[in-house]
Design a protein around this motif. Structure first.
Motif, PDB file in Angstrom:
ATOM      1  N   LYS A 194       0.867  -1.190   0.000  1.00 10.94           N
ATOM      2  CA  LYS A 194       0.000   0.000   0.000  1.00 10.94           C
ATOM      3  C   LYS A 194       0.891   1.223   0.000  1.00 10.94           C
ATOM      4  O   LYS A 194       1.836   1.298   0.783  1.00 10.94           O
ATOM      5  CB  LYS A 194      -0.876  -0.032   1.261  1.00 10.94           C
ATOM      6  N   ASP A 195       0.608   2.156  -0.889  1.00 17.78           N
ATOM      7  CA  ASP A 195       1.372   3.409  -0.995  1.00 17.78           C
ATOM      8  C   ASP A 195       2.873   3.156  -1.163  1.00 17.78           C
ATOM      9  O   ASP A 195       3.710   3.839  -0.569  1.00 17.78           O
ATOM     10  CB  ASP A 195       1.119   4.305   0.227  1.00 17.78           C
ATOM     11  N   GLY A 196       3.214   2.127  -1.946  1.00 16.72           N
ATOM     12  CA  GLY A 196       4.605   1.852  -2.275  1.00 16.72           C
ATOM     13  C   GLY A 196       5.415   1.145  -1.197  1.00 16.72           C
ATOM     14  O   GLY A 196       6.622   0.974  -1.345  1.00 16.72           O
ATOM     15  N   LYS A 197       4.757   0.722  -0.112  1.00 17.69           N
ATOM     16  CA  LYS A 197       5.440   0.025   0.982  1.00 17.69           C
ATOM     17  C   LYS A 197       4.748  -1.313   1.257  1.00 17.69           C
ATOM     18  O   LYS A 197       3.523  -1.425   1.132  1.00 17.69           O
ATOM     19  CB  LYS A 197       5.403   0.850   2.275  1.00 17.69           C
ATOM     20  N   ILE A 198       5.534  -2.288   1.676  1.00 19.43           N
ATOM     21  CA  ILE A 198       4.972  -3.592   2.037  1.00 19.43           C
ATOM     22  C   ILE A 198       4.344  -3.460   3.429  1.00 19.43           C
ATOM     23  O   ILE A 198       5.020  -3.136   4.396  1.00 19.43           O
ATOM     24  CB  ILE A 198       6.059  -4.684   2.026  1.00 19.43           C
ATOM     25  N   ARG A 199       3.026  -3.671   3.487  1.00 21.84           N
ATOM     26  CA  ARG A 199       2.284  -3.535   4.753  1.00 21.84           C
ATOM     27  C   ARG A 199       2.242  -4.845   5.526  1.00 21.84           C
ATOM     28  O   ARG A 199       2.212  -4.838   6.754  1.00 21.84           O
ATOM     29  CB  ARG A 199       0.844  -3.088   4.477  1.00 21.84           C
ATOM     30  N   SER A 200       2.179  -5.973   4.771  1.00 21.45           N
ATOM     31  CA  SER A 200       2.124  -7.267   5.448  1.00 21.45           C
ATOM     32  C   SER A 200       2.702  -8.347   4.555  1.00 21.45           C
ATOM     33  O   SER A 200       2.764  -8.199   3.336  1.00 21.45           O
ATOM     34  CB  SER A 200       0.687  -7.616   5.846  1.00 21.45           C
ATOM     35  N   LEU A 201       3.138  -9.411   5.214  1.00 21.32           N
ATOM     36  CA  LEU A 201       3.679 -10.586   4.534  1.00 21.32           C
ATOM     37  C   LEU A 201       3.183 -11.815   5.268  1.00 21.32           C
ATOM     38  O   LEU A 201       3.290 -11.897   6.502  1.00 21.32           O
ATOM     39  CB  LEU A 201       5.212 -10.557   4.558  1.00 21.32           C
ATOM     40  N   LYS A 202       2.606 -12.730   4.511  1.00 27.47           N
ATOM     41  CA  LYS A 202       2.178 -14.010   5.061  1.00 27.47           C
ATOM     42  C   LYS A 202       2.947 -15.093   4.310  1.00 27.47           C
ATOM     43  O   LYS A 202       2.905 -15.135   3.081  1.00 27.47           O
ATOM     44  CB  LYS A 202       0.672 -14.188   4.886  1.00 27.47           C
ATOM     45  N   VAL A 203       3.681 -15.920   5.041  1.00 28.76           N
ATOM     46  CA  VAL A 203       4.489 -16.978   4.423  1.00 28.76           C
ATOM     47  C   VAL A 203       3.957 -18.335   4.858  1.00 28.76           C
ATOM     48  O   VAL A 203       3.731 -18.577   6.047  1.00 28.76           O
ATOM     49  CB  VAL A 203       5.979 -16.839   4.815  1.00 28.76           C
ATOM     50  N   LEU A 204       3.755 -19.213   3.873  1.00 30.94           N
ATOM     51  CA  LEU A 204       3.301 -20.576   4.138  1.00 30.94           C
ATOM     52  C   LEU A 204       4.308 -21.573   3.589  1.00 30.94           C
ATOM     53  O   LEU A 204       4.838 -21.390   2.492  1.00 30.94           O
ATOM     54  CB  LEU A 204       1.948 -20.827   3.460  1.00 30.94           C
ATOM     55  N   PHE A 205       4.570 -22.618   4.378  1.00 29.05           N
ATOM     56  CA  PHE A 205       5.413 -23.722   3.935  1.00 29.05           C
ATOM     57  C   PHE A 205       5.180 -24.897   4.871  1.00 29.05           C
ATOM     58  O   PHE A 205       4.598 -24.751   5.938  1.00 29.05           O
ATOM     59  CB  PHE A 205       6.900 -23.324   3.898  1.00 29.05           C
ATOM     60  N   ASP A 206       5.647 -26.054   4.454  1.00 22.16           N
ATOM     61  CA  ASP A 206       5.571 -27.248   5.284  1.00 22.16           C
ATOM     62  C   ASP A 206       6.746 -27.200   6.257  1.00 22.16           C
ATOM     63  O   ASP A 206       7.902 -27.302   5.830  1.00 22.16           O
ATOM     64  CB  ASP A 206       5.653 -28.492   4.392  1.00 22.16           C
ATOM     65  N   PRO A 207       6.497 -27.039   7.567  1.00 19.61           N
ATOM     66  CA  PRO A 207       7.600 -26.880   8.520  1.00 19.61           C
ATOM     67  C   PRO A 207       8.259 -28.193   8.943  1.00 19.61           C
ATOM     68  O   PRO A 207       9.270 -28.171   9.636  1.00 19.61           O
ATOM     69  CB  PRO A 207       6.916 -26.223   9.726  1.00 19.61           C
ATOM     70  N   ARG A 208       7.721 -29.335   8.520  1.00 16.26           N
ATOM     71  CA  ARG A 208       8.243 -30.619   9.028  1.00 16.26           C
ATOM     72  C   ARG A 208       9.741 -30.804   8.819  1.00 16.26           C
ATOM     73  O   ARG A 208      10.410 -31.282   9.747  1.00 16.26           O
ATOM     74  CB  ARG A 208       7.453 -31.792   8.426  1.00 16.26           C
ATOM     75  N   PRO A 209      10.324 -30.412   7.661  1.00 17.21           N
ATOM     76  CA  PRO A 209      11.783 -30.588   7.532  1.00 17.21           C
ATOM     77  C   PRO A 209      12.582 -29.789   8.576  1.00 17.21           C
ATOM     78  O   PRO A 209      13.674 -30.193   8.952  1.00 17.21           O
ATOM     79  CB  PRO A 209      12.089 -30.066   6.120  1.00 17.21           C
ATOM     80  N   LEU A 210      12.048 -28.673   9.048  1.00 20.33           N
ATOM     81  CA  LEU A 210      12.741 -27.867  10.054  1.00 20.33           C
ATOM     82  C   LEU A 210      12.603 -28.451  11.459  1.00 20.33           C
ATOM     83  O   LEU A 210      13.424 -28.181  12.331  1.00 20.33           O
ATOM     84  CB  LEU A 210      12.194 -26.429  10.070  1.00 20.33           C
ATOM     85  N   LEU A 211      11.541 -29.240  11.669  1.00 19.36           N
ATOM     86  CA  LEU A 211      11.265 -29.773  12.999  1.00 19.36           C
ATOM     87  C   LEU A 211      11.948 -31.119  13.243  1.00 19.36           C
ATOM     88  O   LEU A 211      12.069 -31.540  14.389  1.00 19.36           O
ATOM     89  CB  LEU A 211       9.754 -29.916  13.181  1.00 19.36           C
ATOM     90  N   LYS A 212      12.392 -31.789  12.180  1.00 20.09           N
ATOM     91  CA  LYS A 212      13.030 -33.093  12.322  1.00 20.09           C
ATOM     92  C   LYS A 212      14.448 -32.947  12.850  1.00 20.09           C
ATOM     93  O   LYS A 212      15.164 -32.034  12.474  1.00 20.09           O
ATOM     94  CB  LYS A 212      13.079 -33.822  10.970  1.00 20.09           C
ATOM     95  N   GLU A 213      14.811 -33.867  13.704  1.00 19.28           N
ATOM     96  CA  GLU A 213      16.207 -33.901  14.194  1.00 19.28           C
ATOM     97  C   GLU A 213      17.094 -34.386  13.057  1.00 19.28           C
ATOM     98  O   GLU A 213      16.752 -35.319  12.349  1.00 19.28           O
ATOM     99  CB  GLU A 213      16.324 -34.873  15.376  1.00 19.28           C
ATOM    100  N   SER A 214      18.273 -33.744  12.879  1.00 22.11           N
ATOM    101  CA  SER A 214      19.150 -34.174  11.800  1.00 22.11           C
ATOM    102  C   SER A 214      19.964 -35.362  12.200  1.00 22.11           C
ATOM    103  O   SER A 214      20.310 -35.604  13.271  1.00 22.11           O
ATOM    104  CB  SER A 214      20.110 -33.085  11.364  1.00 22.11           C
TER     105      SER A 214
END
Length: 112
Positions: A92-112
């Motif tokens: 809005k008015d040349g500026k980013i007002r909001s960002l919503k990010v979606l992804f599958d978080p399972r790879p980040l939650l798994k123990e390596s």
């Protein structure tokens, strides 16, 4: 109009990839809101502080625009993992007002 909003969002990603966090923050409205799978942030400076620590890198695969919205389908290199994600930027008015990010978080939650 959509070319302009797309440019704002793409420039923001470019600045993050270059780790030019001051310029990245200049693309955000001061009252910027972030909503993600792993949490929320309110305020441009709060969000940028997190980005300075994480130093994610973005590879845009596809861009969609509609009115004041830009949606990217992208790979986010989070260091040890690269996650395919979608980011919805409201501009809005040349500026980013909001960002919503979606992804599958399972790879980040798994123990390596």
């Amino acid at each position: 109009m959509s070319n302009t909003i797309q440019n704002v969002a793409e420039q923001f990603i470019h600045y993050l990839n270059e780790e030019n966090f001051d310029k990245a923050e200049s693309c955000l409205d001061p009252d910027f809101k972030f909503i993600g799978v792993m949490g929320k942030r309110e305020g441009a400076s709060v969000y940028i502080k997190d980005m300075k620590q994480m130093k994610f890198k973005y590879e845009i695969l596809k861009t969609f625009t509609s009115s004041e919205d830009v949606c990217f389908w992208y790979n986010i290199d989070m260091g040890e993992k690269t996650i395919e994600s979608s980011g919805w930027y409201h501009i809005k008015d040349g500026k980013i007002r909001s960002l919503k990010v979606l992804f599958d978080p399972r790879p980040l939650l798994k123990e390596s």
